[in-house]
Design an enzyme around this catalytic site. Structure first.
Site, short mmCIF file in Angstrom:
data_model
loop_
_atom_site.label_atom_id
_atom_site.label_comp_id
_atom_site.label_asym_id
_atom_site.label_seq_id
_atom_site.Cartn_x
_atom_site.Cartn_y
_atom_site.Cartn_z
N LYS A 1 0.91 -1.16 0.00
CA LYS A 1 0.00 0.00 0.00
C LYS A 1 0.95 1.20 0.00
O LYS A 1 1.26 1.77 1.06
CB LYS A 1 -0.87 -0.04 1.26
CG LYS A 1 -1.63 1.25 1.56
CD LYS A 1 -3.06 1.22 1.14
CE LYS A 1 -3.74 2.56 1.39
NZ LYS A 1 -5.15 2.54 1.03
N GLY B 1 -4.56 0.81 -3.98
CA GLY B 1 -4.62 2.25 -4.21
C GLY B 1 -5.11 2.98 -2.98
O GLY B 1 -5.06 2.46 -1.86
N VAL B 2 -5.58 4.19 -3.17
CA VAL B 2 -6.05 5.02 -2.05
C VAL B 2 -7.45 5.54 -2.36
O VAL B 2 -7.69 6.08 -3.45
CB VAL B 2 -5.13 6.25 -1.86
CG1 VAL B 2 -5.68 7.17 -0.78
CG2 VAL B 2 -3.73 5.82 -1.48
N1 LIG Z 1 -16.37 -8.17 3.61
C1 LIG Z 1 -16.06 -7.58 4.78
N2 LIG Z 1 -16.23 -8.27 5.94
C2 LIG Z 1 -15.93 -7.71 7.14
N3 LIG Z 1 -15.44 -6.45 7.29
C3 LIG Z 1 -15.26 -5.73 6.17
C4 LIG Z 1 -15.55 -6.24 4.86
N4 LIG Z 1 -15.26 -5.27 3.96
C5 LIG Z 1 -14.81 -4.22 4.66
N5 LIG Z 1 -14.81 -4.48 5.99
C6 LIG Z 1 -14.41 -3.58 7.09
O1 LIG Z 1 -14.85 -2.27 6.74
C7 LIG Z 1 -13.88 -1.31 7.08
C8 LIG Z 1 -13.43 -0.58 5.80
O2 LIG Z 1 -12.85 -1.53 4.94
P1 LIG Z 1 -11.40 -1.32 4.31
O3 LIG Z 1 -10.46 -0.76 5.32
O4 LIG Z 1 -11.02 -2.60 3.66
O5 LIG Z 1 -11.75 -0.20 3.23
P2 LIG Z 1 -10.81 0.49 2.14
O6 LIG Z 1 -11.59 0.58 0.90
O7 LIG Z 1 -9.53 -0.24 2.09
O8 LIG Z 1 -10.58 1.96 2.76
P3 LIG Z 1 -9.44 3.04 2.38
O9 LIG Z 1 -10.02 3.88 1.32
O10 LIG Z 1 -9.22 3.76 3.69
O11 LIG Z 1 -8.21 2.29 1.95
C9 LIG Z 1 -12.74 -2.06 7.75
O12 LIG Z 1 -12.93 -2.06 9.15
C10 LIG Z 1 -12.89 -3.47 7.21
O13 LIG Z 1 -12.34 -4.46 8.05
C1 LIG Z 2 -8.58 8.27 5.19
C2 LIG Z 2 -9.28 7.35 4.22
N1 LIG Z 2 -9.60 6.12 4.89
C3 LIG Z 2 -8.43 7.08 3.00
N2 LIG Z 2 -7.13 6.62 3.43
C4 LIG Z 2 -8.30 8.30 2.10
C5 LIG Z 2 -9.58 8.58 1.36
C6 LIG Z 2 -9.48 9.78 0.44
C7 LIG Z 2 -10.79 10.09 -0.26
C8 LIG Z 2 -10.73 11.36 -0.99
C9 LIG Z 2 -11.98 11.57 -1.83
O1 LIG Z 2 -12.17 10.88 -2.83
O2 LIG Z 2 -12.79 12.44 -1.46
MG LIG Z 3 -7.63 0.44 2.50
#
Ligand SMILES: Nc1ncnc2c1ncn2[C@@H]1O[C@H](COP(=O)(O)OP(=O)(O)OP(=O)(O)O)[C@@H](O)[C@H]1O
Ligand SMILES: C[C@H](N)[C@H](N)CCCCCC(=O)O
Ligand SMILES: [Mg+2]
Length: 223
Positions: A39, A123-124
């Site tokens: 990441k 990605g982010v």
């Molecule tokens: N299928 C799932 N089962 C259980 N928990 C989940 C599931 N999908 C997401 N979560 C939970 O939801 C929350 C957000 O998910 P995650 O951190 O994977 O999102 P993300 O898309 O990676 O966010 P970011 O944009 O911050 O990188 C986390 O606490 C994660 O453990």
């Molecule tokens: C802090 C958060 N969980 C992510 N790491 C960053 C998300 C940025 C989103 C920006 C946007 O699209 O508005």
């Molecule tokens: Mg994430």
């Protein structure tokens, strides 16, 4: 050696990219496949010494790889880390820092070149969330020329968000390996129903990951 690499993009933020990437990492490792998961750019990551670090994407991805949470591993997984849970460009400003897309892309290319097996790059935020003051995640993905795995939620509105991201990828010539619907909490429709709706228009395989579930075999087989 050049890795088979995949970019994990999101239809939005906090919808399951890290959950899906960690599940996929565990599944590939269990099959005996060589996998490295990174990441490179992460916001909302407190210092390693902070008890909250364990909740960070970096910590979750290192854990899925069976790696220790030490400075070296953290730096190797996420060289650009910012504390504020904001868009990374805004989080960087708060720390008086900045990030250049060329450096981010260069770091990823080096990882692709030196990794054996499969490299997963999370990605982010969403596909078009800013990664620097000037560039979006889509710019980053296009510069790398990698195929994408798109992660969607199953909340009300997720179908349109996912398909808008699919169309954007198609318009920009990014190969879409698959879409994964990660079940959102309190979603009003079953995740499988949302996945089926996305599958009618996505032009790529669609997998579904229920809350708490491990990576389905059909998804791991696509990677
Ligand atoms: N299928 C799932 N089962 C259980 N928990 C989940 C599931 N999908 C997401 N979560 C939970 O939801 C929350 C957000 O998910 P995650 O951190 O994977 O999102 P993300 O898309 O990676 O966010 P970011 O944009 O911050 O990188 C986390 O606490 C994660 O453990
Ligand atoms: C802090 C958060 N969980 C992510 N790491 C960053 C998300 C940025 C989103 C920006 C946007 O699209 O508005
Ligand atoms: Mg994430």
């Amino acid at each position: 050696m050049t890795a088979r690499a995949l970019f994990i993009a999101g239809a939005g933020t906090e919808i399951g990219k890290t959950y899906v990437t960690a599940a996929l990492t565990r599944s590939l490792r269990a099959q005996g496949r060589a996998v490295r998961t990174v990441k490179p750019l992460a916001s909302g990551v407190p210092p390693l010494s902070d008890p909250g670090f364990i909740e960070s994407d970096t910590a979750r991805l290192l854990h899925a790889q069976g790696l220790a949470l030490d400075e070296e591993a953290v730096e190797a997984c996420s060289p650009w880390r910012f504390s504020a849970p904001l868009s990374p460009d805004q989080a960087a400003v708060l720390e008086g820092r900045s990030l250049d897309l060329a450096d981010l892309v260069g770091w990823c290319r080096d990882e692709i070149a030196r990794t054996e097996g499969t490299l997963l790059i999370e990605g982010v935020g969403g596909l078009m969330s800013p990664v620097t003051g000037a560039a979006t995640g889509l710019d980053w993905l296009r510069a790398l020329g990698l195929p994408a795995l798109l992660v969607s939620g199953s909340y009300l509105g997720a179908i349109s968000h996912a398909l808008t991201a699919c169309e954007t990828l198609r318009f920009h010539g990014v190969a879409l390996r698959a879409v994964v619907v990660s079940e959102s909490p309190d979603a009003p429709a079953p995740a499988a129903t949302v996945a089926a709706a996305i599958a009618r228009h996505a032009g790529a395989p669609v997998a579904c990951l229920r809350r708490g579930e491990a990576c389905p075999d059909d998804l791991a087989a696509l990677i």
